[in-house]
Design an enzyme around this catalytic site. Structure first.
Site, PDB file in Angstrom:
ATOM      1  N   LYS B  66       0.845  -1.203   0.000  1.00 20.79           N
ATOM      2  CA  LYS B  66       0.000   0.000   0.000  1.00 20.79           C
ATOM      3  C   LYS B  66       0.876   1.246   0.000  1.00 20.79           C
ATOM      4  O   LYS B  66       1.926   1.283   0.658  1.00 20.79           O
ATOM      5  CB  LYS B  66      -0.911  -0.031   1.231  1.00 20.79           C
ATOM      6  N   SER B 141      -9.831   1.570   2.611  1.00 24.44           N
ATOM      7  CA  SER B 141      -8.967   2.377   1.769  1.00 24.44           C
ATOM      8  C   SER B 141      -7.884   1.553   1.053  1.00 24.44           C
ATOM      9  O   SER B 141      -7.278   2.057   0.113  1.00 24.44           O
ATOM     10  CB  SER B 141      -8.301   3.449   2.626  1.00 24.44           C
ATOM     11  N   SER B 165     -10.003  -0.581   6.867  1.00 27.13           N
ATOM     12  CA  SER B 165      -9.426  -0.408   5.525  1.00 27.13           C
ATOM     13  C   SER B 165      -8.782  -1.637   4.909  1.00 27.13           C
ATOM     14  O   SER B 165      -8.508  -1.660   3.716  1.00 27.13           O
ATOM     15  CB  SER B 165      -8.397   0.724   5.542  1.00 27.13           C
TER      16      SER B 165
END
Lengths: 98, 472, 487
Positions: B66, B141, B165
């Site tokens: 990420k 997310s 997330s």
């Protein structure tokens, strides 16, 4: 007009923009006013909660380290690769409003 | 053993000389170059196979990371214009661990800007699409990490989970995701959103590899002030390679919060499917109990007060002086106007969270909101702990609603509450939480979430292996 | 001149220079003389993703100070963030401590006693906080006012600071300075700070004249500047009042070049620091055992030492004060006294006036290396036994400072031994006989006696006791005068 709508006025938006140091356009100001009213309305759900006196700010124990280099880490001016450098100094904005 | 971990198998084959060490990475890069143009998985992608592979537990294993995890020499943007060209000269502890073990980071994945969002749509680099149906959001997310796994580019990815997330995109794309106990994985180098809740966690296509990656990344880090030593020894690594332990089901106690299942926004098929799976588990010996905790519907509101406040503080440092993009002319501005212009580069979701946080912490509102939220957090944590102390897990659907359309305008707070409430419990309390896929209903993935007491990842991951065997 | 009461409070920032590393990271706390931005890491630069870990020794030093200042100590160490935007502050918040909002200063409600013109005073300490030092800004034009941009060196960023906040208990610059000097010597005794290092103590002064608003003058770097700043600010406020202008509550800067306080154009009411507990730093309990251990390590503090030296060595309170104002000097004095039975006051006078005079204040820290205590004691012991005169003792001291030994100096100069009594009497008689002109002068003008004393010193190679010589000559001149009159 609800309490929230009265609270969220031009002055508050100006203040939040200043406290956060984020410049807002006219459209953004209007949008923020509306959305703050909406989100605060949602968050206000917690005002009626029955809570005790204990506050949780952390989920783990605190820790202290010895006063010596206990770990390896990147150091030095290379870390400031994206800064504007002048003779090794970081060039920043002026701090006097004249 | 019916289902083996793909990473675990690859490493085994590698040891036996049964595979080309570069094969896995090459395949991943090839898949990435095919899938990324369609799904917008990566913000920064590597195109070359590395010259040399490091020998370790993840030698030659491709992994997607990420883009809020700092990688030395590799652009790290947090999906924000303000870090659009930020190439850090230091690495997150977790990145050092991955590199030490020979993993190959093939790219930095798309995400909601600064991890603020539930749909992956607040990214300054455009949204990631759901591999299952490109009209849908993959959830956020950690949208790019989920899509990278779900689309078959990689079997392992790192996400971060501050308020669901990792688990929401895992649920919406049909993969495995673990939000570890707070302090189990180092946060050093994870760009903060809300420090008291942020955790990095593994995402995977299968339960064994999820456990395997977690066994590697969970370790004490002297650079993280909230890092802890975990109590598992080799247990997690053993779970990765062992047969599923079906005996577990006879000892399993599940508690199901009624208020969440009865959420007005919960979709009927989701609830029906959930109870079907629960009854299957019950037949295998699991004990199931419904519990009632009305406060759980207010978990998101408590979460937002805390998260906005911490975010407003954490994101103060982005001013364009030491790093980051700048749009203001240095010599034309004093520092206040310089900062105000540079910081206008934040996207809207980030701006409004920062300003709401500033409001909550400002004079006159701290007691009313922040202090109250900290007290509510204590109540919620205590209540959940009392439900878990007999060895139970809390079980909920992975998501109460189906994946939302990619162009969904997230203004329906009731819908967001349905997404957030089951997931944020774990973040407020620091508990580990696992989302496992349980198949699909008319093409839409279904899933379950289990929340355990702190440091119960061994139990959760064992359960993941069992569930995988039973339901997929 | 108006005579309203002046009210002054202080916020003193002391760098814990004895630490090896910064407050929250590995970087060296000794940043001085390093090229700009080289003593930095992701943590003290506030780079994204970096996290602070608290230096244990910094906490210990703060607790030592808390005990020395008679403070109430918190049962846990907790941290808050103070938010303000400024280019030298890498995270745009400072990790510090705060009273309230679920956190607390490390200690509160203490006091420090100090002397002004021999009178004992007491200043209350409101609280002490541990916090991180910001970086350092320099200006390319040399002035904050005219520079179009700033240049920032983050080498200092993250160095441990102790903020000491007093109650507004001072009413004159003189009190402020006496207090600060006492505080400095306490902190030096505790070995938490070395004030010879530039910038290791910076002071914010809150000044108001009775009935007026409080004005804060920030960041004054030295004790002499503090006096100038207070005098300037009081005069400024008085002149405003005389003109009937309201004194605004504000923050001003001390401009060292212009010797004036300058407004910063930020109204204090605009500030909202939004303190809240730092979510990265869970509190750490301060165990009673740990605190007791620290208390046991506590060295004798200046005031206690001062009284003991008076009692034990018979020092005057003045010399005891001077000796104890510097820990190294006090230790040196006591070390010297181990080897000699000389009267303490005499020894102290020679050490303070002569020895320190020759080596200079800034070299006191090396005093024992420059003149070993045994060497100094040797000289004092010869003086006590009457083997040398006070004059020779005084003249030997600079030789000792340049590295020679007492006996070596005395032998090579032929200074060893003292002439007195009958022997001295005979020499005085001879000198007076040989210098009739001078004697005649002395009969008319008593000041001319000095010439005769000098002659005696010359003849005796300074071994004559000056006091005895003087008395002998005065006596003999007196006798001559009587004879002259009676003739």
């Amino acid at each position: 007009m609800s309490t929230k709508e009265r609270l969220v006025n031009e002055e508050l938006i100006e203040r939040l923009s200043w406290l956060s140091r984020i410049k807002l356009s006219v459209e953004e100001r209007e949008r923020l006013s509306k959305e703050i009213v909406m989100i605060l309305g949602y968050i206000d759900d917690i005002l009626s909660l029955d809570v005790g006196n204990e506050e949780i700010t952390h989920l783990s124990e605190g820790r202290l380290r010895e006063d010596s280099p206990i770990y390896e880490i990147e150091m030095g001016r290379e870390l400031l690769g994206q800064a504007i450098l002048e003779e090794g100094y970081v060039k920043g904005p002026k701090v006097f409003k004249g | 053993m019916k289902k083996r971990g793909k990473v675990v198998s690859f490493i085994e084959d590698l040891k036996n000389g049964a595979t080309d060490p570069y094969a896995y990475v090459e395949r991943a890069l090839e898949e990435a170059s095919r899938k990324d143009p369609v799904l917008n998985i990566f913000i920064t992608m590597k195109s070359e196979v590395p010259d040399k592979l490091v020998n370790g537990k993840l030698a030659g294993v491709p992994i997607a990371v990420k883009d809020n995890i700092v990688t030395k020499g590799l652009r790290t943007t947090c999906a924000s214009r303000i870090l659009e060209n930020f190439v850090p000269q230091y690495s997150a502890t977790i990145v050092k661990i991955l590199e030490r073990e020979g993993a190959v980071i093939i790219g930095k994945t798309n995400m909601d800007e600064f991890a603020m969002g539930a749909l992956g749509t607040t990214s300054a680099f455009g949204p990631t699409l759901n591999p299952i149906n490109t009209k849908l959001s993959p959830g956020g997310s950690s949208s790019g990490s989920a899509a990278a796994v779900a689309s078959g580019v990689v079997d392992l990815a790192l996400g971060s989970d501050t308020g669901g997330s990792i688990r929401l995109p895992a649920a919406w794309t049909g993969i495995f995701g673990l939000k570890p106990t707070y302090g189990a994985v180092s946060r050093f180098g994870l760009i903060s959103y809300a420090d008291s809740m942020d955790q990095i966690g593994p995402m995977s296509s299968n339960a064994s590899d999820l456990a395997y990656l977690f066994s590697i990344i969970s370790s004490f880090d002297p650079l993280d002030p909230t890092s802890s030593h975990n109590p598992w020894g080799n247990r997690i690594e053993e779970i990765a390679s062992k047969e599923p332990d079906f005996d577990l089901l006879r000892k399993l106690k599940l508690k199901i919060p009624r208020e969440l299942l009865n959420h007005p926004q919960a979709e009927e098929y989701v609830i029906e499917e959930f109870w079907r799976k629960i009854s299957t588990l019950e037949k295998e010996g699991a004990q199931v109990e419904e519990i009632s905790e009305p406060i759980l519907l207010k978990v998101p509101q408590v979460y937002y007060v805390i998260a906005f406040s911490e975010a407003s503080s954490n994101l103060a440092r982005f001013d364009g002086v030491r790093y980051g993009s700048r749009i203001a002319e240095l010599e034309d501005n004093d520092w206040d106007s310089y900062y105000m212009m540079n910081r206008s580069l934040f996207g809207w979701e980030v701006k409004r969270r920062i300003m709401l946080g500033a409001f909550i912490l400002s004079k006159g509102y701290y007691e009313m909101y922040y202090s109250l939220a900290l007290k509510a957090r204590a109540v919620i944590k205590r209540k959940i702990e009392s439900h878990l102390k007999d060895g139970s897990l809390i079980a909920t659907p992975g998501s109460l609603i189906s994946p939302l359309p990619i162009n969904y305008d997230a203004t329906d707070l009731s819908k967001l509450n349905a997404i957030d409430a089951p997931l944020m419990i774990a973040n407020l309390g620091g508990f580990p939480a696992l989302t496992v896929p349980t198949g699909s209903v008319s093409g839409t993935p279904t899933s379950m979430q289990f929340v355990g007491p702190s440091w119960s990842e061994d139990k959760l991951l064992s359960l993941a292996k069992v569930m995988e065997e039973m339901f997929t | 001149m108006s005579s309203e009461k002046i009210i002054i409070g202080l916020e003193i920032h002391v760098q814990l220079t004895s630490l090896k590393t910064k407050l929250f990271c590995n970087c060296s706390s000794n940043y001085r003389d390093m090229p700009p931005n080289t003593n930095v890491c992701p943590i003290c630069l506030g780079l994204p993703g970096s996290l602070p870990v608290v230096n244990k020794e910094a906490v210990k030093k703060a607790l030592l100070v808390a005990l020395a200042l008679n403070m109430k100590i918190s049962n846990r160490v907790s941290w808050a963030r103070k938010h303000y935007f400024y280019p030298d502050l890498p995270k745009n918040y400072q990790i510090t401590q705060y009273e309230g909002k679920g956190v607390a200063s490390i200690a509160r409600e203490g006091y420090l006693e100090y002397y002004v013109d021999g009178n004992l005073k007491k200043a209350r300490i409101r609280r002490i906080n541990l916090e991180e030092d910001p970086g350092k800004i320099i200006y390319h034009t040399g002035s904050m006012l005219t520079s179009k941009y700033s240049l920032i060196d983050y080498n200092r960023s993250g160095v441990a600071l102790l903020e000491i906040v007093t109650e507004p208990d001072f009413s004159s610059p003189k009190e402020v300075i006496a207090f600060l000097q006492e505080l400095r010597s306490v902190l030096e005794y505790l070995e938490v700070a070395d004030f010879n290092l530039e910038g290791s103590m910076r002071v914010d002064v809150n000044i108001s004249i009775e009935g007026g608003s409080r004005v804060e003058v920030k960041n004054i770097g030295s004790i002499s500047e503090i006096e100038a700043a207070i005098l300037y600010e009081v005069a400024r406020q008085r002149s405003l009042r005389e003109k009937g202008i309201k004194i605004e509550m504000e923050t001003r800067h001390w401009d060292q070049e212009r010797k004036a306080t300058v407004g910063t154009r930020t109204k204090e009411t605009e500030e909202d620091y939004r303190y809240f507990p730092d979510p990265n730093l869970p509190p750490v309990e301060i165990e009673m055992d740990y605190l007791e251990g620290i208390a046991k390590e506590m060295p004798e503090l200046p005031n206690a030492k001062r009284e003991r030296l008076i009692k034990e060595y018979g020092l005057s309170s003045y010399l005891s004060y001077v000796i104890t104002s510097n820990k190294k000097l006090a230790e040196y004095f006591e070390e010297v006294m181990k080897y000699t039975k000389i009267d303490g006051e005499k020894a102290a006078a020679l050490i303070v006036n002569d020895l320190v005079g020759w080596i200079g204040q800034e070299r006191i820290k090396d005093i024992g290396k420059l003149v070993p205590p045994a060497e100094m004691a040797n000289l004092l012991e010869l003086l006590r036994k009457g083997d040398i005169s006070i004059k020779i003792a005084k003249e030997t001291i600079p030789e000792l400072v340049s590295g020679r030994k007492t006996t070596e100096v005395l032998l090579s100069r032929g200074w060893l031994g003292r002439i007195s009594g009958k022997e001295l009497d005979e020499i005085v008689e001879r000198v007076m006989r040989e210098n009739e002109k001078a004697v005649e002068d002395a009969l008319r003008n008593p000041k001319a006696i000095q010439f005769l004393i000098g002659k005696v010193m010359e003849v005796t190679n300074k071994k004559a006791d000056p006091k005895e010589t003087y008395e002998l000559i005065v006596k003999k001149i007196g006798e001559l005068q009587k004879r002259t009159w009676s003739n």
